[in-house]
Design an enzyme around this catalytic site. Structure first.
Site, PDB file in Angstrom:
ATOM      1  N   HIS A  93       5.639 -26.925   3.671  1.00  0.00           N
ATOM      2  CA  HIS A  93       4.968 -27.700   3.117  1.00  0.00           C
ATOM      3  C   HIS A  93       3.605 -27.122   2.120  1.00  0.00           C
ATOM      4  CE1 HIS A  93       6.381 -30.519   5.835  1.00  0.00           C
ATOM      5  NE2 HIS A  93       6.377 -29.626   6.777  1.00  0.00           N
TER       6      HIS A  93
ATOM      7  N   LYS B 152     -13.472   1.832  -3.988  1.00  0.00           N
ATOM      8  CA  LYS B 152     -14.582   2.024  -3.317  1.00  0.00           C
ATOM      9  C   LYS B 152     -15.648   2.765  -3.841  1.00  0.00           C
ATOM     10  CE  LYS B 152     -11.435   3.369   0.296  1.00  0.00           C
ATOM     11  NZ  LYS B 152     -11.268   3.563   1.613  1.00  0.00           N
TER      12      LYS B 152
ATOM     13  N   GLU C  68       0.751  -1.123   0.057  1.00  0.00           N
ATOM     14  CA  GLU C  68       0.030   0.038   0.050  1.00  0.00           C
ATOM     15  C   GLU C  68       0.797   1.351  -0.149  1.00  0.00           C
ATOM     16  OE1 GLU C  68      -4.227   0.228   1.636  1.00  0.00           O
ATOM     17  OE2 GLU C  68      -3.042   1.684   3.172  1.00  0.00           O
TER      18      GLU C  68
END
Length: 560
Positions: free
Chosen positions: A400, A524, A369
């Site tokens: 893993h 947004k 960001e």
């Protein structure tokens, strides 16, 4: 900040020198560098503030570092550090300082910013937070029905969630024993799934909510807050024989943390339950102040202040150390070298301690960001790479999962290995302590071994006999190792500050602003418009074919 002449970074002399220098090292294997430089550990390792930074497994040499120091000087890094820490308006697009470092200054310090000494105000905000924490820890905060509060749910997203969540998990061992038990929970997702789980399990009489939002307009947080308020009102206003007023319920069950006190008041937060901070504190840099309320609730104010002190020790080092000894500068320059000259665009964060489970997610926001930008501070498009793609997971689990790609995939990845040197000394039972210490040694063995194999490849094996290609390891994957003396409030503070300052130094060299995030705003806004259409209050016909089809699929599902 690229230079006094506003040249772009890639036109600076040192940048051009590094491009040519990279050609000489591009195909030099790390095993060769270690073979020809037996003193690499000493040359590329530094210690400060409870941390050891090992950069010896980076694909560079002494000449590389000298060229990078020259680049940092040409880009104005020393003066930029002074500008940041003294309160200059380094956030150019919003025309304000970025003074998160002021939140961890000691009370006897002085920092005058634009004619105002801000240290006193910072410590008054901490004192106000301490008063709320003390009430909860003493069992004196009571809900609308008179019962002491047992659960605190933090409603926030981004910097109002990731930082406090990461630190409370990392420092859970430091919870004081002599306090009224208060459990802290986090709900961030706008879909309500996290909150719904808590509402199904928690007692409304003993639960309060913390609304953490810098602007107090974040729809994710406010949607959760409105749901929580309605849940409390429905559960508590009709409690017992005498109805309880809605005003009392909201007053006793909500705390607000924001830079907009007027919006907190408008929403219904009582004045004495409001914690404030300042516009010059970026959201992803805000855990050091009142946004850190959940941290203080878990570890207590003494440990919270130790956390701040650890970060301040790194701030002082950042301000005072020469570049050749400066941990944030060195870590930043390693990143610049990898991204811009070795063309390594992927970066993995791999802690080998379960308490740092959320550290990679925290750094994802901090770095991407901040530095996920493609426009210079002067508003010009960049023509060089900036922030790499950052991701990670607990190292033992990642072994893993995606280590296959690290060892035998087709693209280079730089890795940060992070681990504490000491653990479990405080466990009282000797048998349990012995077994847990053995597990810690196992984790360190894996941490050190994985970075060694990533570096050396097949040469890490003593017996390099014939093996099929699918069992061979190329190595030459660069990595950094950060060792903490122990994971304490102070060393965690210094670790976070190390990465904060690394991000800033890289932004200076790339000539970008790490303190805004305009890239999140358009999504947004479009979401707000789209919500109106989903609610049959907008014009579906102006949508693209895909979005139109998705909305119609939702409408059809609603009708089933």
């Amino acid at each position: 900040m690229a230079s006094a002449s506003n040249a772009t970074p890639d036109t600076l002399p040192a940048w051009q020198t590094l491009k040519h220098h990279a050609e000489t090292l591009q195909h030099v294997h790390l095993k060769t560098l270690f073979g020809t430089e037996p003193s690499r550990w000493k040359s590329f390792t530094r210690q400060v503030a409870g941390l050891t930074l090992d950069l010896s497994k980076q694909r560079w040499d002494d000449d590389t570092l000298e060229h990078l120091f020259t680049l940092a000087s040409e880009a104005g890094v020393p003066s930029a550090i002074e500008a940041l820490l003294s309160g200059k308006r380094v956030n150019v697009s919003e025309n304000r300082p970025a003074l998160h470092t002021a939140l961890r200054l000691p009370a006897d310090a002085t920092l005058e910013v634009e004619g105002e000494d801000i240290v006193a105000a910072v410590h008054e905000s901490l004192a106000q937070m301490e008063r709320l924490v003390s009430r909860l820890h003493a069992g004196q905060w009571r809900g609308a029905t008179g019962k002491p509060i047992r659960h605190v749910v933090n409603l926030g997203v981004g910097g109002s969630d990731l930082g406090p969540l990461m630190v409370t998990h990392a420092l859970a061992d430091y919870r004081p024993n002599d306090i009224h038990p208060v459990e802290v929970h986090f709900a961030s997702t706008m879909d309500g799934s996290q909150l719904a789980d808590y509402l199904s399990r928690l007692n409304p009489e003993t639960t309060i909510f913390v609304l953490s939002s810098k602007s107090f307009t974040t729809i994710d947080t406010l949607s959760n807050a409105n749901t929580a308020r309605e849940w409390l009102l429905s559960q508590l206003t009709q409690h017992g024989a005498t109805p309880i007023s809605a005003e009392l319920v909201v007053r006793q069950h909500f705390i607000g943390v924001s830079a907009s006190p007027e919006k907190m008041t408008e929403w219904g937060i009582a004045d004495d339950h409001q914690l404030t901070f300042w516009e010059w504190v970026g959201g992803r840099y805000s855990l050091w102040g009142t946004i850190g309320l959940p941290i203080a609730l878990v570890v207590g104010m003494d440990n919270f202040r130790a956390f701040l002190a650890g970060a301040h020790s790194m701030d002082r080092h950042f301000a005072e150390a020469e570049m050749a000894e400066n941990l944030p500068v060195l870590l930043a320059l390693a990143g610049i070298w990898n991204v811009n000259f070795l063309d390594i665009r992927a970066h993995s964060i791999l802690p080998y301690d379960g308490r740092l489970e959320y550290f990679a997610a925290y750094l994802e926001q901090l770095e991407m960001e901040s530095n996920g930008k493609s426009v210079t501070r002067q508003g010009q498009p960049v023509n060089y790479s900036t922030c790499p793609v950052l991701w990670g997971q607990l190292g033992p689990n990642a072994q893993h999962a995606f280590y296959q790609l690290l060892h035998q995939g087709t693209q280079p990845v730089v890795c940060d290995f992070i681990a504490p040197l000491k653990r479990y000394d405080e466990v009282e039972d000797p048998d349990t302590r012995r077994h847990l210490k053995a597990q810690h040694r196992l984790a360190l063995a894996n941490c050190f071994a994985q970075s060694r194999v990533l570096m050396l490849g097949d040469d890490a094996l003593e017996d390099d006999g014939p093996r099929p290609e699918h069992k061979r390891y190329r190595g030459n994957q660069p990595s950094t190792t950060v060792l903490l003396d122990q994971l304490t409030p102070a060393t965690l503070g210094s670790l976070i500050a190390l990465y904060e300052h690394k991000v800033f130094v890289q932004a200076v060299i790339w000539d970008i602003n790490p303190f805004d995030q305009w890239g999140v705003e358009l999504g947004k806004k479009i979401a707000t418009d789209t919500q109106k259409i989903i609610d049959h209050q907008g014009d579906l016909s102006r949508m693209d074919a895909s979005s139109k089809g998705l909305i119609e699929a939702f409408w059809a599902a609603e009708q089933e």
